[in-house]
Enzyme design. Structure first.
Site, short mmCIF file in Angstrom:
data_model
loop_
_atom_site.label_atom_id
_atom_site.label_comp_id
_atom_site.label_asym_id
_atom_site.label_seq_id
_atom_site.Cartn_x
_atom_site.Cartn_y
_atom_site.Cartn_z
N ASP A 157 0.67 -1.25 0.03
CA ASP A 157 0.03 -0.11 0.06
C ASP A 157 0.81 1.20 0.04
O ASP A 157 0.62 2.04 0.88
CB ASP A 157 -0.80 0.13 1.19
N TRP A 212 -0.49 3.84 12.97
CA TRP A 212 -0.41 4.23 11.21
C TRP A 212 -1.21 5.18 10.91
O TRP A 212 -2.51 5.07 11.06
CB TRP A 212 -1.05 2.63 10.73
N GLU A 262 3.25 -8.22 7.32
CA GLU A 262 1.92 -8.77 7.11
C GLU A 262 2.18 -9.86 6.18
O GLU A 262 1.39 -9.91 4.99
CB GLU A 262 0.69 -7.71 6.52
N GLU A 269 0.72 -1.28 14.01
CA GLU A 269 -0.35 -0.44 12.83
C GLU A 269 -1.64 -0.63 13.85
O GLU A 269 -1.86 -1.40 14.16
CB GLU A 269 -0.31 -1.05 11.69
N TYR A 305 -6.83 -3.63 13.02
CA TYR A 305 -7.81 -2.49 12.32
C TYR A 305 -8.91 -2.73 12.67
O TYR A 305 -10.14 -2.54 12.07
CB TYR A 305 -7.65 -2.20 10.84
C1 BDP Z 1 -1.44 -2.42 6.45
C2 BDP Z 1 -0.30 -2.51 5.72
C3 BDP Z 1 0.08 -1.07 5.45
C4 BDP Z 1 -1.22 -0.32 4.97
C5 BDP Z 1 -2.08 -0.34 6.03
C6 BDP Z 1 -3.59 0.54 5.64
O1 BDP Z 1 0.93 -3.01 6.42
O2 BDP Z 1 1.06 -0.98 4.34
O3 BDP Z 1 -0.98 1.11 4.34
O4 BDP Z 1 -2.52 -1.55 6.39
O5 BDP Z 1 -4.37 -0.01 5.27
O6 BDP Z 1 -2.20 -3.59 5.97
O7 BDP Z 1 -3.56 1.70 5.93
#
Ligand code: BDP
Length: 597
Positions: free
Chosen positions: A166, A555, A416, A510, A472
């Site tokens: 990403d 993040w 990841e 993150e 997340y």
């Molecule tokens: C994670 C990744 C990261 C992405 C982030 C996102 O490690 O590189 O930018 O999610 O979705 O899966 O913001």
């Protein structure tokens, strides 16, 4: 990689000359360059800044998104007096790969876009006239190389990058370039490792150099020599040392002197910090004291500049991070330019240094698939032996480059990947041993795990010295109207980890939500700044319930550019700062929380 990658240092024995500036540049979409002898010089070239990422300088899509071969050229004179010595060219990086020609002759080639490339050009230069360096570069992505992705050929015939990660596939000569003059017999490398006994620091050192007598000196900031030793390996002892502490750094100068028959023939100086790193039960300890990590996953990314190195951005980012009371960042998802680490050493920041092993999931939306537990058999395909060779090589190069930075306290060996299959375990078992063998300081090794990597499914986490989670809950899963469930699901997972009684620290590498500075909403809604704040508060609530959670790296530090997609609005907007490095609402929340931890 055979040449010394020591960062250039100028003194009476060594000299460097920057080659940064406007170079000649040419795209080679049909791959005809070599057949047409472009290695001897480029015709009809355009100008291109070095360091620079080429993409965001153009106004045409096909140039911005260019994927394939491209060439750079620079002409130079060798300074007078250098003819008696060896001459090298040193690139901070060539993204993602390059073949270097000097005066038409191939000198070396390098795979991997985020680590230095050094070539000895002594045999090919003309000391009395003009010289030409030409580099054939390529930025295609594949499942054989890092970072992982594919290259798609559109029906129109144009190639585009399809990253399994990403961030935008910025490419070019993105970091500093120097011509370096070194003595014929020289110092090639060194390492130091530190032990603290009561009030004495013991520094074990090893020097790699050509034949000669080696002497090392350790100097305080005012130049006072506090310890001396002779021999290519040995120990230095410092009583009542000034330790390198987090946000309270002290740097000594480590001076290496190489002599022959009592005449000095080379000297190299570098700053080092005296500190130890240990994982003690569920704590990360620096100089025997537990440290809670506060900070960010970052990117090298800025408007127009892309991933070009620029000191002002480095400086601004550190000022913003200090303002939030952060003490740590992860170089997600690749090793950054060396100057980032130099400033982190000075500022007392901790770094989790990451190799570009991102995209090991075969997914164009790894951020979504990761959350949903997509299984890809990534580690059972034919690309794996070569990928593993590249992965191992880049770990060795990263550790060779960064091993003496006090700021680097840990190596992150992946971001990841798929981790639930036996082939994944077999792959990473070897990857971890490569890193452990390469590091003289034996720093903790880890990697960032996505949501599919759960205590009952992940086969790789036992290899990690501390566990890094990217989560997340409340964004990719249980977001928006379903937000009530996010904390329930999150705590359910943490309870599973707790039950494992791993006695290891956990760090969140993150967590975050996209949001737009324009969006405010009461009650909150996804993409609003209020939603980001509520999400972060929920995470803080969870972090504070589990004492083994020893760090929170949000993040992301700032908004950054990505490939285009329906989930990305001119890039990823999870920044705590905007891409221009101005604070969003969440920056004030973090600043308050981190002031008190
Ligand atoms: C994670 C990744 C990261 C992405 C982030 C996102 O490690 O590189 O930018 O999610 O979705 O899966 O913001």
């Amino acid at each position: 990689m055979t040449e010394s990658v020591l960062y250039p240092c100028d003194n009476r024995y060594r000299e460097s000359k920057s080659l940064n500036g406007m170079w000649d540049f040419k795209f080679d979409p049909n791959g005809i360059g070599l057949k047409e002898n472009w290695n001897k010089g480029l015709n009809d070239a355009i100008k291109m800044p070095v360091p620079g990422s080429f993409s965001d300088l153009f106004t045409q899509k096909e140039k911005r998104d260019y994927t394939g071969d491209f060439w750079y050229e620079i002409d130079f004179y060798v300074p007078k007096g250098w003819e008696k010595n060896k001459t090298f060219i040193r690139f901070g990086s060539l993204t993602h790969r390059g073949i270097i020609y000097c005066n038409g002759k191939k000198i070396t080639e390098h795979e991997g876009g985020f680590l230095p490339v050094v070539a000895n050009i002594s045999e090919s230069i003309n000391v009395n006239g003009i010289n030409k360096i030409v580099i054939k570069m390529n930025n295609e992505l594949s499942e054989y190389t890092l970072p992982v992705g594919t290259t798609q050929v559109l029906k129109s015939g144009r190639k585009i990058a399809r990253p399994y990660f990403d961030f935008f596939n910025y490419s070019g000569i993105q970091r500093n370039v120097w011509l370096v003059s070194l003595p014929n017999k020289s110092i090639k490398d060194f390492d130091t490792s530190i032990k603290l006994n009561q009030n004495v620091a013991e520094i074990n050192y090893n020097i790699v150099a050509d034949d000669g007598d080696v002497k090392v000196e350790l100097c305080e900031t005012d130049g006072t020599i506090v310890a001396v030793s002779k021999g290519a390996s040995g120990k230095l002892f410092v009583k009542a040392p000034h330790l390198w502490n987090v946000k309270n750094a002290y740097l000594y100068t480590f001076k290496i002197i190489l002599s022959e028959k009592n005449i000095i023939i080379d000297q190299y100086e570098s700053k080092i910090g005296l500190r130890t790193v240990q994982i003690k039960n569920d704590k990360i300890c620096i100089n025997d004291k537990p440290v809670y990590l506060k900070g960010f996953g970052k990117h090298e990314d800025f408007d127009i500049l892309g991933k070009s190195f620029n000191w002002s951005i480095v400086k601004r980012d550190f000022e913003c991070m200090k303002w939030t009371n952060a003490n740590c960042f992860r170089t997600s998802h690749y090793p950054y330019a060396e100057e980032w680490y130099q400033l982190a050493d000075e500022e007392g920041f901790l770094i989790i240094d990451e190799v570009p092993a991102v995209g090991m999931m075969r997914s164009f939306q790894n951020f979504v698939d990761a959350g949903k537990g997509k299984f890809t058999n990534f580690f059972s395909t034919k690309t794996i032996p070569e990928l593993k060779k590249n992965h191992s090589q880049q770990i060795k190069e990263m550790i060779k480059r960064d091993k003496n930075h006090p700021s680097v306290f840990s190596w992150s060996l992946f971001n990841e990947p798929e981790t639930t299959s036996q082939p994944a375990y077999d792959y990473f078992k070897d990857i971890f041993s490569v890193a452990r063998k390469a590091d003289p300081q034996k720093r903790p090794c880890t990697g960032a795990l996505e949501k599919n990597s759960q205590p009952d499914t992940c086969k790789v986490y036992p290899l990690c010295d501390f566990i890094c989670l990217n989560r997340y809950y409340g964004w990719y899963i249980d977001g928006g109207e379903a937000v009530d469930d996010s904390q329930i699901e999150f705590e359910a997972e943490m309870n599973k980890w707790k039950k494992e009684k791993l006695n290891k620290p956990f760090v969140f590498t993150e967590f975050g939500t996209d949001n737009l500075v324009s969006e405010h909403k009461l009650p909150s809604i996804m993409w609003s700044q209020e939603y980001q704040n509520e999400y972060l508060k929920m995470y803080f609530d969870v972090f504070d319930k589990y004492p083994f959670i020893q760090g929170e790296l949000v993040w992301n530090f700032a908004d950054f550019q990505t490939s285009q997609g329906i989930r990305r609005v001119n890039g990823n907007k999870k920044g705590i700062f905007t891409r221009e490095r101005q604070p969003k609402e969440a920056a004030f929340l973090l600043k308050d929380r981190w002031e008190n931890i």
